[in-house]
Design a protein around this motif. Sequence first.
Motif, mmCIF file in Angstrom:
data_model
loop_
_atom_site.group_PDB
_atom_site.id
_atom_site.type_symbol
_atom_site.label_atom_id
_atom_site.label_comp_id
_atom_site.label_asym_id
_atom_site.label_seq_id
_atom_site.Cartn_x
_atom_site.Cartn_y
_atom_site.Cartn_z
ATOM 1 N N LEU A 198 0.769 -1.067 0.056
ATOM 2 C CA LEU A 198 0.100 0.032 -0.139
ATOM 3 C C LEU A 198 0.879 1.188 -0.027
ATOM 4 N N MET A 199 2.068 1.209 0.617
ATOM 5 C CA MET A 199 2.793 2.431 0.596
ATOM 6 C C MET A 199 3.361 2.597 -0.928
ATOM 7 N N ILE B 10 13.015 2.580 -4.568
ATOM 8 C CA ILE B 10 11.515 2.730 -4.249
ATOM 9 C C ILE B 10 10.889 1.819 -3.428
ATOM 10 N N ARG B 11 11.038 0.670 -4.091
ATOM 11 C CA ARG B 11 10.128 -0.688 -3.740
ATOM 12 C C ARG B 11 10.973 -1.234 -2.422
ATOM 13 N N ARG B 12 12.047 -0.762 -2.153
ATOM 14 C CA ARG B 12 12.901 -1.140 -1.004
ATOM 15 C C ARG B 12 12.255 -0.218 0.358
ATOM 16 N N LEU B 13 11.836 1.137 -0.090
ATOM 17 C CA LEU B 13 11.589 2.064 1.149
ATOM 18 C C LEU B 13 10.703 1.708 2.026
ATOM 19 N N PRO B 14 9.696 0.973 1.716
ATOM 20 C CA PRO B 14 8.783 0.847 2.620
ATOM 21 C C PRO B 14 9.142 -0.211 3.582
ATOM 22 N N ARG B 15 9.954 -1.204 3.312
ATOM 23 C CA ARG B 15 10.981 -2.043 4.220
ATOM 24 C C ARG B 15 11.722 -1.320 5.278
ATOM 25 N N TYR B 16 12.524 -0.367 4.656
ATOM 26 C CA TYR B 16 13.268 0.564 5.576
ATOM 27 C C TYR B 16 12.332 1.294 6.521
ATOM 28 N N HIS B 17 11.446 1.780 6.078
ATOM 29 C CA HIS B 17 10.270 2.712 6.832
ATOM 30 C C HIS B 17 9.856 1.525 7.850
ATOM 31 N N ARG B 18 9.726 0.387 7.501
ATOM 32 C CA ARG B 18 9.080 -0.609 8.714
ATOM 33 C C ARG B 18 10.155 -0.731 9.618
ATOM 34 N N PHE B 19 11.537 -1.111 9.281
ATOM 35 C CA PHE B 19 12.319 -1.365 10.228
ATOM 36 C C PHE B 19 12.670 -0.222 10.958
ATOM 37 N N LEU B 20 12.587 1.002 10.508
ATOM 38 C CA LEU B 20 12.979 2.230 11.280
ATOM 39 C C LEU B 20 11.875 2.517 12.234
#
Lengths: 211, 211
Positions: A198-199, B10-20
Motif C-alpha cells: 500500500l505504501m 523505491i520498492r525497498r523504501l517501505p521495508r526501510y520505513h517498517r524497520f526504522l
Amino acid sequence: MAKQISMPVIRRLPRYHRFLSELESQGVERISSNQLASIMRSTASQIRQDLNCFGGFGQQGYGYPVSQLKEEIGKILGLDKKFNAILLGAGNLGKAVATHMNFSRQGFELTAVFDKSEEIVGTMLRGITIMSDDEIERYCHENKIDAAFLCLPRNSVKPLIDKLYSLGIKNFWNFSHYDIKNDYKDVIVENVHMSDSLMTLCYRINESYNN
Amino acid sequence: MAKQISMPVIRRLPRYHRFLSELESQGVERISSNQLASIMRSTASQIRQDLNCFGGFGQQGYGYPVSQLKEEIGKILGLDKKFNAILLGAGNLGKAVATHMNFSRQGFELTAVFDKSEEIVGTMLRGITIMSDDEIERYCHENKIDAAFLCLPRNSVKPLIDKLYSLGIKNFWNFSHYDIKNDYKDVIVENVHMSDSLMTLCYRINESYNN
C-alpha cells in the motif's frame, strides 16, 4: 525432468501458473511465447528462457501446450503435494485467509485453526472447530504439521514462534510484521507485507500527481 | 531534497520505513549502516547506497538518525498525504483489509465501502456504513476519490473496473487475480497475490524435504 532452477525463475512460476490456469479455463490449448508475453507483459525471449528450464516444451511454430505446461509448473512448485498447515489467529485476517484461499491449489491442507480468544475458540471456520492456543502443543505432537500460517498481531507472534519452532515447525506463511528470520536462521518464511504494497501505491499515486 | 530515485530503490523504501519505525518504537536514536544491515539482512554498502539517494544522512562514524530518516523516507513515499480511497467488496477479505490496516500510516484515508450483497449493505465497517455498488457512481461524482481497493472475487472485477475507470479512478490496490493492466494501460496497480506467495512457500518446503 526438471533441471536445477534458479530462485528468480521459481519466483516467477506462480505467475506463469496463474496465467496458464486462466488460459486453460478459457479453453486455450496452445499459446506461443509471443502471445504469452503479451498477456503477461513480459518478453517472448524471457518466457522462452524461463520455460526452457523444464525442457521439451514449446516446439518452434507450435507454441506451448497450455494444460501440460501448467501441470509441469505445478509439479515443480510441488502443488501436487498436500502439506499440512495450521492457522494461528482467527480474527478478521485469519478468517479472510481461511475463507478466501483454496489451499489445496497451493499444495496445502488446512488441518487446524487456533486462537487465544475465548469467544472465538469453539466456533467454526471452514468446517474446522477453532481450538485454543493451549492445544497447539498436543495437536502438533499428535499430527505431522508442515507449516504454520500466522495471522496474528505483531506482538503475539514471538512466543508462538518459539513454541512452534520447539515443536519442529520451521515453515511459515507470515502476515504479521514480525521478523521471524531474525530469531531463527533455519526457518522458511514467506511474508505477505500488505502495508509495504500500500505504501508503494501511495508513492506511485503521489508521483503521478506531481508529474 | 530527494533526487530522482529509481524504482528498485523505491520498492525497498517501505521495508526501510517498517524497520526504522520498529527501531524508533524501541527508543533507538541512531543506527549504523552495519547494524541496520544486520537487522534487515542486507549489506551495509547496499544500505549506504540506497540511503545516499536522499543525501545528508549518516555521517561517517555517527550512523543514521532513526526518526529523521524514517520521516524523510515517509515523505518520499508520500505517507504524509491523505489520498481518499474506497473499498469494493466487504466480504471476509474486505473486512479483514479494512480492520487490519491502518491506512493513514500508508498515506490513505478510507472514505467509503461498497458491496453488492443486500445483507451487507447498511451494516457498519470501521465506522463506515457500507453502501450498495449502485451508489458508486453518485459517490465518486460527489467526492474526489484517488484510489480503489479491490477485495472482490475475480469474476466481479471487470464491470466495476470499467465503471471506476470511466469515473476517472485509475489507481488500484488489487487483491483479486484480475489483471487490470491488460484492460487499461494508464492505470497504477499494486497487486497483492496471496496465492503466489503460498505457492512459493510450497516450493520451498518441498525443496527442503527433498534435500
